[in-house]
Scaffold this motif. Sequence first.
Motif, mmCIF file in Angstrom:
data_model
loop_
_atom_site.group_PDB
_atom_site.id
_atom_site.type_symbol
_atom_site.label_atom_id
_atom_site.label_comp_id
_atom_site.label_asym_id
_atom_site.label_seq_id
_atom_site.Cartn_x
_atom_site.Cartn_y
_atom_site.Cartn_z
ATOM 1 N N LEU A 1 5.065 3.590 -3.869
ATOM 2 C CA LEU A 1 4.507 3.259 -2.531
ATOM 3 C C LEU A 1 3.198 4.289 -2.499
ATOM 4 C CD1 LEU A 1 3.980 2.263 0.096
ATOM 5 C CD2 LEU A 1 5.233 4.100 1.106
ATOM 6 N N LEU A 2 3.376 5.558 -3.031
ATOM 7 C CA LEU A 2 2.301 6.461 -2.958
ATOM 8 C C LEU A 2 1.164 5.912 -4.323
ATOM 9 C CD1 LEU A 2 3.823 9.578 -2.275
ATOM 10 C CD2 LEU A 2 1.944 8.470 -0.914
ATOM 11 N N ASP A 3 1.850 5.441 -5.188
ATOM 12 C CA ASP A 3 0.932 5.171 -6.295
ATOM 13 C C ASP A 3 0.151 3.819 -6.091
ATOM 14 O OD1 ASP A 3 -0.214 4.986 -9.304
ATOM 15 O OD2 ASP A 3 1.390 2.971 -9.295
ATOM 16 N N ALA A 4 0.671 2.675 -5.555
ATOM 17 C CA ALA A 4 0.150 1.504 -4.944
ATOM 18 C C ALA A 4 -1.107 1.967 -3.843
ATOM 19 C CB ALA A 4 0.956 0.672 -4.416
ATOM 20 N N LEU A 5 -0.746 2.855 -2.846
ATOM 21 C CA LEU A 5 -1.715 3.161 -2.056
ATOM 22 C C LEU A 5 -2.823 3.791 -2.530
ATOM 23 C CD1 LEU A 5 -2.164 3.371 1.257
ATOM 24 C CD2 LEU A 5 -0.780 5.396 1.166
ATOM 25 N N LEU A 6 -2.417 4.939 -3.371
ATOM 26 C CA LEU A 6 -3.682 5.766 -3.939
ATOM 27 C C LEU A 6 -4.554 5.179 -5.147
ATOM 28 C CD1 LEU A 6 -1.558 9.197 -3.577
ATOM 29 C CD2 LEU A 6 -2.947 8.388 -1.993
#
Length: 189
Positions: free
Chosen positions: A53-58
């Motif tokens: 999730l963080l990878d997609a967001l960032l």
Amino acid sequence: MRADARKNRDHLLAVAGAAISEQGVDVSLRDIARRADVGLATLLRHFPTREALLDALLRTSFDELTAQAGELEASSSPEDALTTWLRDCVAWTTEYRGVTVLMAAAIEDTESALHASCVILRAAGARLLARAQAAGVARNDIDGADVFALIAMLAWLGDQTSLAPRAGHLFEVVASAVLTGAGSSRATA
């Protein structure tokens, strides 16, 4: 990806971004799903782990900061390019509370979903630093890893309620310490 699946994914990312801005990277995935008005299983179907999730967001932000480094390299003086990029990286990093800890860990962990994005971002900063060093306006005893650490350090200050008011001043102090070359307008006596 189907249009409705893309819409759901984008909605989850928007909600996750707001939740992380408010509560930090340790916000509950269940809370994000609840805020997005979906079940936890739906969130996990799109993003099987917190890191995914963080990878997609960032990733979008990392890509934008990397592209900005290239644009600044082509359009600004070495000193201004490095300073502007550093300032923008610090500002972005403070937008997502606690992300600096994840970035610092991910840069060393090749298995991390964030690793590649962090490596690319660090390389962009290293190129701007090398250009400033070649122009004689930046210290030669630091490298891209140091720039990445300085961004994390300055962003951490912004995350601390009692220190946040000093963050802008301390950014200028750090920038002056990095840009000490003879040609730098920031060089101190």
